[in-house]
Write an enzyme that holds these catalytic residues in place. Structure first.
Site, PDB file in Angstrom:
ATOM      1  N   CYS A   1      -9.121  -1.536  21.709  1.00  0.00           N
ATOM      2  CA  CYS A   1      -8.954  -2.076  23.074  1.00  0.00           C
ATOM      3  C   CYS A   1     -10.280  -2.195  23.807  1.00  0.00           C
TER       4      CYS A   1
ATOM      5  N   CYS B   1      -8.573   4.237  18.525  1.00  0.00           N
ATOM      6  CA  CYS B   1      -8.153   3.735  19.836  1.00  0.00           C
ATOM      7  C   CYS B   1      -6.797   4.348  20.194  1.00  0.00           C
TER       8      CYS B   1
ATOM      9  N   ARG C   1      -3.907  -3.568  -6.745  1.00  0.00           N
ATOM     10  CA  ARG C   1      -3.188  -4.086  -5.581  1.00  0.00           C
ATOM     11  C   ARG C   1      -2.254  -5.210  -5.994  1.00  0.00           C
TER      12      ARG C   1
ATOM     13  N   CYS D   1     -10.242   2.271  26.266  1.00  0.00           N
ATOM     14  CA  CYS D   1      -9.723   3.637  26.355  1.00  0.00           C
ATOM     15  C   CYS D   1     -10.867   4.637  26.167  1.00  0.00           C
TER      16      CYS D   1
ATOM     17  N   HIS E   1       1.373  -3.299   6.288  1.00  0.00           N
ATOM     18  CA  HIS E   1       0.260  -3.120   7.236  1.00  0.00           C
ATOM     19  C   HIS E   1      -1.038  -3.704   6.688  1.00  0.00           C
ATOM     20  N   GLU E   2      -0.941  -4.609   5.680  1.00  0.00           N
ATOM     21  CA  GLU E   2      -2.144  -5.131   5.035  1.00  0.00           C
ATOM     22  C   GLU E   2      -2.024  -6.648   4.918  1.00  0.00           C
TER      23      GLU E   2
ATOM     24  N   CYS F   1       0.847  -1.198   0.000  1.00  0.00           N
ATOM     25  CA  CYS F   1       0.000   0.000   0.000  1.00  0.00           C
ATOM     26  C   CYS F   1       0.887   1.254   0.000  1.00  0.00           C
ATOM     27  N   HIS F   2       0.277   2.399  -0.304  1.00  0.00           N
ATOM     28  CA  HIS F   2       1.030   3.647  -0.447  1.00  0.00           C
ATOM     29  C   HIS F   2       1.833   4.063   0.767  1.00  0.00           C
ATOM     30  N   THR F   3       1.255   3.841   1.934  1.00  0.00           N
ATOM     31  CA  THR F   3       1.914   4.328   3.143  1.00  0.00           C
ATOM     32  C   THR F   3       3.255   3.638   3.379  1.00  0.00           C
TER      33      THR F   3
ATOM     34  N   ARG G   1      -1.140   3.929  21.023  1.00  0.00           N
ATOM     35  CA  ARG G   1      -0.768   4.836  19.933  1.00  0.00           C
ATOM     36  C   ARG G   1       0.686   5.308  20.022  1.00  0.00           C
TER      37      ARG G   1
ATOM     38  N   CYS H   1     -12.291   4.459  22.534  1.00  0.00           N
ATOM     39  CA  CYS H   1     -13.143   3.291  22.271  1.00  0.00           C
ATOM     40  C   CYS H   1     -14.472   3.421  23.017  1.00  0.00           C
TER      41      CYS H   1
ATOM     42  N   CYS I   1      -6.376  -3.099   5.054  1.00  0.00           N
ATOM     43  CA  CYS I   1      -6.294  -1.653   4.825  1.00  0.00           C
ATOM     44  C   CYS I   1      -7.296  -1.208   3.761  1.00  0.00           C
TER      45      CYS I   1
HETATM   46  P1  NAD Z   1      -3.833   4.665  -6.021  1.00  0.00           P
HETATM   47  O1  NAD Z   1      -2.556   5.223  -6.491  1.00  0.00           O
HETATM   48  O2  NAD Z   1      -4.147   3.235  -6.293  1.00  0.00           O
HETATM   49  O3  NAD Z   1      -5.042   5.524  -6.617  1.00  0.00           O
HETATM   50  C1  NAD Z   1      -5.039   6.920  -6.704  1.00  0.00           C
HETATM   51  C2  NAD Z   1      -5.812   7.300  -7.976  1.00  0.00           C
HETATM   52  O4  NAD Z   1      -5.986   8.708  -8.003  1.00  0.00           O
HETATM   53  C3  NAD Z   1      -5.090   6.893  -9.257  1.00  0.00           C
HETATM   54  O5  NAD Z   1      -5.958   6.105 -10.070  1.00  0.00           O
HETATM   55  C4  NAD Z   1      -4.744   8.227  -9.895  1.00  0.00           C
HETATM   56  O6  NAD Z   1      -4.761   8.175 -11.328  1.00  0.00           O
HETATM   57  C5  NAD Z   1      -5.832   9.140  -9.343  1.00  0.00           C
HETATM   58  N1  NAD Z   1      -5.498  10.559  -9.356  1.00  0.00           N
HETATM   59  C6  NAD Z   1      -4.303  11.148  -9.101  1.00  0.00           C
HETATM   60  N2  NAD Z   1      -4.383  12.480  -9.229  1.00  0.00           N
HETATM   61  C7  NAD Z   1      -5.656  12.763  -9.573  1.00  0.00           C
HETATM   62  C8  NAD Z   1      -6.372  13.963  -9.855  1.00  0.00           C
HETATM   63  N3  NAD Z   1      -5.760  15.139  -9.811  1.00  0.00           N
HETATM   64  N4  NAD Z   1      -7.689  13.868 -10.142  1.00  0.00           N
HETATM   65  C9  NAD Z   1      -8.300  12.673 -10.209  1.00  0.00           C
HETATM   66  N5  NAD Z   1      -7.683  11.503  -9.966  1.00  0.00           N
HETATM   67  C10 NAD Z   1      -6.375  11.538  -9.654  1.00  0.00           C
HETATM   68  O7  NAD Z   1      -3.907   4.926  -4.450  1.00  0.00           O
HETATM   69  P2  NAD Z   1      -4.860   4.238  -3.366  1.00  0.00           P
HETATM   70  O8  NAD Z   1      -4.245   2.983  -2.877  1.00  0.00           O
HETATM   71  O9  NAD Z   1      -6.228   4.160  -3.922  1.00  0.00           O
HETATM   72  O10 NAD Z   1      -4.790   5.306  -2.175  1.00  0.00           O
HETATM   73  C11 NAD Z   1      -5.389   6.582  -2.318  1.00  0.00           C
HETATM   74  C12 NAD Z   1      -5.081   7.461  -1.121  1.00  0.00           C
HETATM   75  O11 NAD Z   1      -5.717   6.949   0.049  1.00  0.00           O
HETATM   76  C13 NAD Z   1      -3.571   7.547  -0.780  1.00  0.00           C
HETATM   77  O12 NAD Z   1      -3.298   8.896  -0.457  1.00  0.00           O
HETATM   78  C14 NAD Z   1      -3.481   6.673   0.458  1.00  0.00           C
HETATM   79  O13 NAD Z   1      -2.381   7.027   1.263  1.00  0.00           O
HETATM   80  C15 NAD Z   1      -4.791   6.959   1.126  1.00  0.00           C
HETATM   81  N6  NAD Z   1      -5.235   6.004   2.167  1.00  0.00           N
HETATM   82  C16 NAD Z   1      -5.843   6.509   3.295  1.00  0.00           C
HETATM   83  C17 NAD Z   1      -6.294   5.677   4.288  1.00  0.00           C
HETATM   84  C18 NAD Z   1      -7.012   6.226   5.492  1.00  0.00           C
HETATM   85  O14 NAD Z   1      -7.245   5.485   6.448  1.00  0.00           O
HETATM   86  N7  NAD Z   1      -7.389   7.510   5.508  1.00  0.00           N
HETATM   87  C19 NAD Z   1      -6.121   4.288   4.164  1.00  0.00           C
HETATM   88  C20 NAD Z   1      -5.525   3.791   3.003  1.00  0.00           C
HETATM   89  C21 NAD Z   1      -5.084   4.656   2.010  1.00  0.00           C
HETATM   90  C1  022 Z   2      -2.945   3.375   5.381  1.00  0.00           C
HETATM   91  N1  022 Z   2      -2.940   4.706   5.520  1.00  0.00           N
HETATM   92  C2  022 Z   2      -2.644   5.241   4.313  1.00  0.00           C
HETATM   93  C3  022 Z   2      -2.493   4.219   3.454  1.00  0.00           C
HETATM   94  N2  022 Z   2      -2.672   3.074   4.126  1.00  0.00           N
HETATM   95  C4  022 Z   2      -3.161   5.412   6.687  1.00  0.00           C
HETATM   96  C5  022 Z   2      -2.210   6.272   7.165  1.00  0.00           C
HETATM   97  C6  022 Z   2      -2.475   7.013   8.325  1.00  0.00           C
HETATM   98  C7  022 Z   2      -3.668   6.872   8.990  1.00  0.00           C
HETATM   99  C8  022 Z   2      -4.600   5.961   8.529  1.00  0.00           C
HETATM  100  C9  022 Z   2      -4.354   5.236   7.366  1.00  0.00           C
HETATM  101  C10 022 Z   2      -3.941   7.658  10.130  1.00  0.00           C
HETATM  102  C11 022 Z   2      -4.972   8.567  10.229  1.00  0.00           C
HETATM  103  C12 022 Z   2      -4.902   9.148  11.489  1.00  0.00           C
HETATM  104  C13 022 Z   2      -3.842   8.575  12.131  1.00  0.00           C
HETATM  105  N3  022 Z   2      -3.236   7.658  11.315  1.00  0.00           N
HETATM  106  C14 022 Z   2      -3.445   8.885  13.528  1.00  0.00           C
HETATM  107  C15 022 Z   2      -4.216   8.049  14.463  1.00  0.00           C
HETATM  108  C16 022 Z   2      -4.044   8.527  15.892  1.00  0.00           C
HETATM  109  O1  022 Z   2      -3.295   9.441  16.151  1.00  0.00           O
HETATM  110  O2  022 Z   2      -4.711   7.910  16.749  1.00  0.00           O
HETATM  111  C17 022 Z   2      -2.127   6.881  11.654  1.00  0.00           C
HETATM  112  C18 022 Z   2      -2.283   5.568  12.093  1.00  0.00           C
HETATM  113  C19 022 Z   2      -1.157   4.777  12.450  1.00  0.00           C
HETATM  114  C20 022 Z   2       0.108   5.328  12.380  1.00  0.00           C
HETATM  115  C21 022 Z   2       0.272   6.635  11.940  1.00  0.00           C
HETATM  116  C22 022 Z   2      -0.845   7.403  11.580  1.00  0.00           C
HETATM  117  C23 022 Z   2       1.288   4.498  12.798  1.00  0.00           C
HETATM  118  O3  022 Z   2       1.148   3.426  13.316  1.00  0.00           O
HETATM  119  N4  022 Z   2       2.504   4.937  12.555  1.00  0.00           N
HETATM  120  C24 022 Z   2      -3.645   4.919  12.162  1.00  0.00           C
HETATM  121 ZN    ZN Z   3      -2.711   1.130   3.515  1.00  0.00          ZN
END
Ligand code: NAD
Ligand code: 022
Ligand code: ZN
Length: 369
Positions: free
Chosen positions: A92, A106, A364, A95, A62-63, A40-42, A110, A98, A169
């Site tokens: 948990c 949670c 993926r 906390c 993480h997946e 995954c991206h992270t 952290r 939760c 994830c």
């Molecule tokens: P990905 O690279 O598979 O998909 C991103 C898509 O966005 C691509 O298809 C790309 O072409 C498109 N894109 C890029 N720029 C664009 C634009 N300007 N307009 C429209 N489309 C555009 O990535 P992913 O695995 O789907 O992850 C997406 C995001 O979600 C990442 O930033 C990732 O870190 C985040 N994420 C967040 C969480 C969370 O808990 N908040 C969890 C997992 C992933």
């Molecule tokens: C997963 N992510 C992006 C792609 N795959 C992702 C990254 C960060 C978070 C969630 C998903 C995130 C959002 C908010 C937080 N995190 C903070 C949570 C908090 O402070 O309680 C986050 C998480 C874990 C970690 C860092 C940031 C870590 O373990 N290092 C959930």
């Molecule tokens: Zn992820």
């Protein structure tokens, strides 16, 4: 014991496959054999050196999904042989967060999780006697891990590891953002920005929720076909619209969408997503993780007129409670995971998984141990 892992020894360097020493589980911890993990991206964000909280050397990932091999003292909810998915957002159930029922974030472990150590402040991994850190409490790029009991969801034993690892994830984040964060209702209209590993799961979450109109926005035209298969009703390529995409989307959705989702991590897109929402009630959900230090902006008028800007981590899912339910949805055919896993690699080729992600070739990639 000894285990095999892809180790990030330093930022910007490819992962190296090495044999590590892994200490057994201490009180409240569990030893898990990881069977499969998604990329995954992270993981790359940290490896690239752009993550200000990134620590090295560490075991990324993480997946994942795997089997319990041993449990430490006091562990009651898991036993040897149980199938599990590691949770970077633990649950948990004790906390303040939760107990609030208002968040899935949670806080019980952290601080240590962010420092790459177990709750007692130490790492279980060593390489030639030197400490190697954990990552997000999961480190699924290792064939064996130690994780806290509260960071493991017990899942049914007939679920295939090479598919359900993605629930650790991407699947949960995308579907959860619709169901638990947005709380989208039947008949709603939605716009999803970014049709990758997260956005496509947002789309199938919207279909499950009964959305009437699901607009997908992506600059990669190759994402149109797969998004349609997952429930997208209209595709918009911003490079073809020419000019501002916001009025185009407001017009297409007859006044703005009920729900919009950013799954790109681009702050310009986040603003477009907010402003494509319907006046008075539209909700925009930020899922994408922006580069460190990035800021979002809009005119306050957008919010004064009733739009809501919100974010989600792990789709708002409470891991130990909700992840087993999502596994059931997959096993019952309610959601499609198979078509999103476009590549499978052995651990030795894990670095190719990052290349495929950046080329936009994969949705993926999954590594099987
Ligand atoms: P990905 O690279 O598979 O998909 C991103 C898509 O966005 C691509 O298809 C790309 O072409 C498109 N894109 C890029 N720029 C664009 C634009 N300007 N307009 C429209 N489309 C555009 O990535 P992913 O695995 O789907 O992850 C997406 C995001 O979600 C990442 O930033 C990732 O870190 C985040 N994420 C967040 C969480 C969370 O808990 N908040 C969890 C997992 C992933
Ligand atoms: C997963 N992510 C992006 C792609 N795959 C992702 C990254 C960060 C978070 C969630 C998903 C995130 C959002 C908010 C937080 N995190 C903070 C949570 C908090 O402070 O309680 C986050 C998480 C874990 C970690 C860092 C940031 C870590 O373990 N290092 C959930
Ligand atoms: Zn992820």
């Amino acid at each position: 014991m000894k285990t095999r892992a892809a180790v990030a020894f330093a930022a910007k360097k490819p992962l190296e496959i090495v044999e590590l020493d892994l200490d057994g589980p201490k009180a409240g911890e569990v030893l898990v054999e990881i069977k499969a993990t998604g990329i995954c991206h992270t993981d790359y964000f940290t490896l690239s050196g752009a993550d200000p909280e990134g620590l090295f050397p560490c075991v990324l990932g993480h997946e994942g999904a795997g089997i319990v091999v041993d449990v430490g003292a006091g562990v009651t909810s898991l036993k040897k042989g149980d199938h599990v998915i590691p949770l970077y957002t633990p649950e948990c159930r004790q906390c303040k967060s939760c107990l609030s029922r208002k968040t899935n974030l949670c806080t019980s472990i952290r601080a240590t999780q962010g420092k790459g150590v177990m709750p007692d402040g130490t790492s279980r991994f060593k390489c030639d006697g030197a400490t190697v850190l954990h990552y997000m409490g999961t480190s699924t790029f290792s064939n064996h891990i130690v994780a806290p009991e509260i960071a493991l969801a017990k899942i049914r034993e007939d679920a295939p590891f090479d598919k359900v690892c993605y629930i650790g994830c991407g699947v949960t984040t995308g579907i959860g953002a619709v169901i638990w964060t947005a709380k989208a209702e039947p008949g709603c209209r939605a716009v999803v920005f970014g049709l990758g590993g997260i956005g496509l799961n947002v789309i199938q979450g919207l279909r499950m929720a009964g959305a009437e109109m699901i607009v997908g926005v992506d600059i990669n035209p190759a994402r149109k076909n797969i998004a349609e298969k997952f429930g997208m009703t209209h595709f918009v390529n911003p490079t073809e619209v020419g000019g501002d995409i916001v009025p185009y989307l407001v017009n297409l959705t007859d006044g703005g969408a009920d729900y919009t989702f950013d799954a790109t991590g681009n702050v310009t897109v986040m603003r477009q997503a907010l402003e494509s929402c319907h006046r008075g009630w539209g909700k925009s959900i930020v899922i994408g993780v922006a580069p460190s230090g990035a800021e979002i902006s809009t005119r306050p008028f957008q919010l004064v007129t009733g739009r809501v800007w919100m974010g989600t981590a792990f789709g708002g899912a409470r891991g130990r409670t909700d992840v087993p339910r999502i596994v059931d949805w997959y096993m019952n055919g309610k959601i499609n995971i198979d078509d999103l896993i476009t590549h499978k690699l052995p651990l030795e080729r894990i670095n190719e998984g990052f290349d495929l992600m950046h080329a936009g070739e994969s949705i993926r990639s999954v590594v099987e141990f």
